[in-house]
Structure formats: structure tokens, C-alpha cells
Design a protein around this motif. Sequence first.
Motif, PDB file in Angstrom:
ATOM      1  N   LEU A  88       0.855  -1.186   0.000  1.00  0.00           N
ATOM      2  CA  LEU A  88       0.000   0.000   0.000  1.00  0.00           C
ATOM      3  C   LEU A  88       0.890   1.235   0.000  1.00  0.00           C
ATOM      4  CD1 LEU A  88      -2.663  -1.022   2.700  1.00  0.00           C
ATOM      5  CD2 LEU A  88      -2.558  -1.629   0.264  1.00  0.00           C
ATOM      6  N   VAL A  89       0.513   2.224  -0.813  1.00  0.00           N
ATOM      7  CA  VAL A  89       1.328   3.426  -0.980  1.00  0.00           C
ATOM      8  C   VAL A  89       0.454   4.659  -0.795  1.00  0.00           C
ATOM      9  CG1 VAL A  89       2.822   4.723  -2.544  1.00  0.00           C
ATOM     10  CG2 VAL A  89       2.799   2.217  -2.639  1.00  0.00           C
ATOM     11  N   THR A  90       0.941   5.604   0.010  1.00  0.00           N
ATOM     12  CA  THR A  90       0.273   6.895   0.127  1.00  0.00           C
ATOM     13  C   THR A  90       1.320   7.959   0.422  1.00  0.00           C
ATOM     14  OG1 THR A  90      -1.635   8.031   1.098  1.00  0.00           O
ATOM     15  CG2 THR A  90      -0.199   6.833   2.622  1.00  0.00           C
ATOM     16  N   CYS A  91       0.940   9.213   0.290  1.00  0.00           N
ATOM     17  CA  CYS A  91       1.887  10.301   0.541  1.00  0.00           C
ATOM     18  C   CYS A  91       2.085  10.497   2.048  1.00  0.00           C
ATOM     19  CB  CYS A  91       1.389  11.593  -0.106  1.00  0.00           C
ATOM     20  SG  CYS A  91       1.351  11.533  -1.911  1.00  0.00           S
ATOM     21  N   TYR A  92       3.220  11.131   2.396  1.00  0.00           N
ATOM     22  CA  TYR A  92       3.592  11.317   3.799  1.00  0.00           C
ATOM     23  C   TYR A  92       4.385  12.617   3.932  1.00  0.00           C
ATOM     24  CZ  TYR A  92       5.524  10.223   8.396  1.00  0.00           C
ATOM     25  OH  TYR A  92       5.863  10.261   9.721  1.00  0.00           O
ATOM     26  N   PRO A  93       4.240  13.347   5.028  1.00  0.00           N
ATOM     27  CA  PRO A  93       3.414  13.111   6.217  1.00  0.00           C
ATOM     28  C   PRO A  93       1.911  13.229   5.927  1.00  0.00           C
ATOM     29  CG  PRO A  93       5.214  14.633   6.693  1.00  0.00           C
ATOM     30  CD  PRO A  93       5.135  14.502   5.205  1.00  0.00           C
ATOM     31  N   PHE A  94       1.115  12.610   6.778  1.00  0.00           N
ATOM     32  CA  PHE A  94      -0.319  12.542   6.536  1.00  0.00           C
ATOM     33  C   PHE A  94      -0.993  13.909   6.587  1.00  0.00           C
ATOM     34  CE2 PHE A  94       0.658   8.165   7.700  1.00  0.00           C
ATOM     35  CZ  PHE A  94      -0.067   7.462   6.753  1.00  0.00           C
ATOM     36  N   TYR A  95      -0.496  14.810   7.446  1.00  0.00           N
ATOM     37  CA  TYR A  95      -1.134  16.120   7.597  1.00  0.00           C
ATOM     38  C   TYR A  95      -0.263  17.245   7.042  1.00  0.00           C
ATOM     39  CZ  TYR A  95      -4.630  13.857  10.537  1.00  0.00           C
ATOM     40  OH  TYR A  95      -5.649  13.053  10.994  1.00  0.00           O
ATOM     41  N   PHE A  96       0.623  16.904   6.123  1.00  0.00           N
ATOM     42  CA  PHE A  96       1.494  17.909   5.513  1.00  0.00           C
ATOM     43  C   PHE A  96       0.667  18.866   4.656  1.00  0.00           C
ATOM     44  CE2 PHE A  96       4.586  19.517   2.453  1.00  0.00           C
ATOM     45  CZ  PHE A  96       5.685  19.787   3.270  1.00  0.00           C
ATOM     46  N   VAL A  97       0.977  20.155   4.750  1.00  0.00           N
ATOM     47  CA  VAL A  97       0.285  21.156   3.938  1.00  0.00           C
ATOM     48  C   VAL A  97       1.053  21.328   2.629  1.00  0.00           C
ATOM     49  CG1 VAL A  97      -0.486  23.549   3.774  1.00  0.00           C
ATOM     50  CG2 VAL A  97      -0.607  22.337   5.969  1.00  0.00           C
ATOM     51  N   GLY A  98       0.383  21.064   1.513  1.00  0.00           N
ATOM     52  CA  GLY A  98       1.042  21.141   0.218  1.00  0.00           C
ATOM     53  C   GLY A  98       1.372  19.755  -0.302  1.00  0.00           C
ATOM     54  N   SER A  99       2.315  19.704  -1.241  1.00  0.00           N
ATOM     55  CA  SER A  99       2.706  18.435  -1.842  1.00  0.00           C
ATOM     56  C   SER A  99       3.636  17.675  -0.902  1.00  0.00           C
ATOM     57  CB  SER A  99       3.403  18.687  -3.184  1.00  0.00           C
ATOM     58  OG  SER A  99       3.775  17.475  -3.792  1.00  0.00           O
ATOM     59  N   ALA A 100       3.192  16.535  -0.421  1.00  0.00           N
ATOM     60  CA  ALA A 100       3.962  15.778   0.576  1.00  0.00           C
ATOM     61  C   ALA A 100       5.267  15.263  -0.029  1.00  0.00           C
ATOM     62  CB  ALA A 100       3.135  14.625   1.109  1.00  0.00           C
ATOM     63  N   PRO A 101       6.386  15.378   0.703  1.00  0.00           N
ATOM     64  CA  PRO A 101       7.699  15.036   0.141  1.00  0.00           C
ATOM     65  C   PRO A 101       8.084  13.565   0.231  1.00  0.00           C
ATOM     66  CG  PRO A 101       7.959  15.962   2.326  1.00  0.00           C
ATOM     67  CD  PRO A 101       6.489  16.019   2.025  1.00  0.00           C
ATOM     68  N   ARG A 102       7.324  12.751   0.947  1.00  0.00           N
ATOM     69  CA  ARG A 102       7.698  11.354   1.140  1.00  0.00           C
ATOM     70  C   ARG A 102       6.520  10.436   0.805  1.00  0.00           C
ATOM     71  NH1 ARG A 102      11.929  13.431   1.214  1.00  0.00           N
ATOM     72  NH2 ARG A 102      13.628  13.268   2.738  1.00  0.00           N
ATOM     73  N   ARG A 103       6.805   9.133   0.820  1.00  0.00           N
ATOM     74  CA  ARG A 103       5.765   8.130   0.606  1.00  0.00           C
ATOM     75  C   ARG A 103       5.761   7.167   1.793  1.00  0.00           C
ATOM     76  NH1 ARG A 103       4.976  11.616  -2.193  1.00  0.00           N
ATOM     77  NH2 ARG A 103       4.777  11.712  -4.473  1.00  0.00           N
ATOM     78  N   PHE A 104       4.565   6.865   2.272  1.00  0.00           N
ATOM     79  CA  PHE A 104       4.388   5.918   3.371  1.00  0.00           C
ATOM     80  C   PHE A 104       4.044   4.565   2.760  1.00  0.00           C
ATOM     81  CE2 PHE A 104       1.862   3.840   6.714  1.00  0.00           C
ATOM     82  CZ  PHE A 104       2.707   3.989   7.809  1.00  0.00           C
ATOM     83  N   ILE A 105       4.802   3.545   3.134  1.00  0.00           N
ATOM     84  CA  ILE A 105       4.691   2.229   2.500  1.00  0.00           C
ATOM     85  C   ILE A 105       4.281   1.183   3.537  1.00  0.00           C
ATOM     86  CG2 ILE A 105       5.857   0.475   1.127  1.00  0.00           C
ATOM     87  CD1 ILE A 105       5.668   3.228  -0.240  1.00  0.00           C
ATOM     88  N   VAL A 106       3.257   0.417   3.197  1.00  0.00           N
ATOM     89  CA  VAL A 106       2.828  -0.721   4.009  1.00  0.00           C
ATOM     90  C   VAL A 106       3.050  -1.980   3.184  1.00  0.00           C
ATOM     91  CG1 VAL A 106       0.904  -1.839   5.198  1.00  0.00           C
ATOM     92  CG2 VAL A 106       1.067   0.667   5.170  1.00  0.00           C
ATOM     93  N   GLN A 107       3.838  -2.907   3.714  1.00  0.00           N
ATOM     94  CA  GLN A 107       4.083  -4.159   3.006  1.00  0.00           C
ATOM     95  C   GLN A 107       3.565  -5.324   3.843  1.00  0.00           C
ATOM     96  OE1 GLN A 107       8.370  -3.599   2.137  1.00  0.00           O
ATOM     97  NE2 GLN A 107       7.776  -3.564  -0.018  1.00  0.00           N
ATOM     98  N   ALA A 108       2.778  -6.180   3.191  1.00  0.00           N
ATOM     99  CA  ALA A 108       2.144  -7.300   3.880  1.00  0.00           C
ATOM    100  C   ALA A 108       2.328  -8.573   3.069  1.00  0.00           C
ATOM    101  CB  ALA A 108       0.657  -7.015   4.096  1.00  0.00           C
ATOM    102  N   THR A 109       2.365  -9.694   3.768  1.00  0.00           N
ATOM    103  CA  THR A 109       2.501 -10.997   3.121  1.00  0.00           C
ATOM    104  C   THR A 109       1.347 -11.895   3.549  1.00  0.00           C
ATOM    105  OG1 THR A 109       3.939 -11.737   4.927  1.00  0.00           O
ATOM    106  CG2 THR A 109       5.010 -10.845   2.963  1.00  0.00           C
ATOM    107  N   PRO A 110       1.056 -12.945   2.783  1.00  0.00           N
ATOM    108  CA  PRO A 110      -0.078 -13.813   3.119  1.00  0.00           C
ATOM    109  C   PRO A 110       0.069 -14.444   4.496  1.00  0.00           C
ATOM    110  CG  PRO A 110       0.658 -14.231   0.887  1.00  0.00           C
ATOM    111  CD  PRO A 110       1.685 -13.340   1.509  1.00  0.00           C
ATOM    112  N   GLU A 111      -1.059 -14.637   5.150  1.00  0.00           N
ATOM    113  CA  GLU A 111      -1.049 -15.303   6.457  1.00  0.00           C
ATOM    114  C   GLU A 111      -0.668 -16.771   6.295  1.00  0.00           C
ATOM    115  OE1 GLU A 111      -3.828 -13.337   9.711  1.00  0.00           O
ATOM    116  OE2 GLU A 111      -4.971 -14.394   8.183  1.00  0.00           O
TER     117      GLU A 111
END
Length: 218
Positions: free
Chosen positions: A195-218
Motif C-alpha cells: 500500500l502506498v500513500t503520501c507522507y506526512p499525513f497532515y502535511f500542507v502542500g505536496s507531501a515530500p515522502r511516501r508511506f509504505i505498508v508491506q504485507a505478506t499472506p497469512e
Amino acid sequence: MDRRSSWRRRLHLLERIALAMAVVLGGVWATARGLAWASERRSIAAFHEAARASVVAPRTGAGPPTVEVDQSLWDRGRIRAYARALTRPAPPPLALLRIPRLGLEVPVLDGTDEWTLDRAVGHIEGTSRPDQAGNVGIAGHRDSFFRVLKDITEGDVIELALPGEVRRFRVQQLSIVKPNEAHVLAPTRSARLTLVTCYPFYFVGSAPRRFIVQATPE
């Protein structure tokens, strides 16, 4: 001669019986195949209908939606963009993304253009599709559907609901990367959900980083 005629009559009778049985069995087989095909089509259509309904109405919309959209954490501008996106019919989703602990349930549409991410979350082009093995990449806005990712933790369960199947993943790693660090979406032989989204979550303007969630099957 009479004996030969009697034998021929018996042979013809056996042939007719065999032919009749073949016709009956063929009809039974065709009916079973038809019923199985119709059942499969109905199940897929039901999934698409339920998934489509889940993107139709926000919490403040008219009538109860199948899946209520919680906009309590959303940016006001993103709420307006979502309302505008509702005026255009959505294509059938590829899957439904669920994170039970965070109360998130959102359709996964194909692509990551602005309208798609205003309406739902999007499958990232070039990554495995939700029903395939490999690295499945899904993007969402940090100030709408994916804002809840600020509270995700390692070990959380993520589900991808497909027609007739639910793929369950468990979060293994959280990371923050630069926008050009595409290695997180690189193909993998084993199944993975990113899962990919911009970061920081409450940044004003164009966020400079990406927040990454990586998951594998149970």
C-alpha cells in the motif's frame, strides 16, 4: 434367415438404446455445465454490484450505502472531490480492500489517475493484479481513504476480497521512502501486498515522502 433377422433386430434395438442413453447423459452434462456457468456468473455479478454500491454514497448521501464511507478524518477539499467523483459512474472494482482493525473497506479500481483516487483506491499499473501472485501495489490519498494508515501497525490483517475468494495478508513492514524509490513496487515471486500513500499525513502542500505498508499472506 429368421435367426439372422432376429439378431439384426436385437442389434438395432441395442443401438437405439445406447443412442438414447447418450442423448440423455449429454443433456444432463450440458445442463450441469450451464447451471455451473450461470452460478459463477451470478456470484461475480453479485460481487461487482456490491462493490459498485460501496462507492456510490458517502455518509451524508441519500439512502443507506452498502459500505458506509467514514469521512471523519478526511480533508475538506478531498470530501468535495469525492462528491464530484460520484457524478461519474464507476467501473466494476477489481477487489475490495479491507483493514478490519481500522474500519476501512474500500473498492480497488484500476489505475491511479486523479478521478480514480478521488473515488476509491487504485491498482498501480505494472504491479500484479489483486487476483494474481506477486507484488500487488495499491495507492490511495493520504487525506481520504488512506488517512487511516497513520494508525496501522505491524501484525495488522489486510484483506483483498475477490469474487469467491478472500486473500488475507498480515503487515510485515512499515517504511517511509522518497517518491523515486520504486523498489518497494518491484516484482516478487512470492505474494505480497504493498500500500502506498503520501507522507506526512497532515502535511500542507505536496507531501515530500511516501508511506509504505508491506504485507505478506497469512
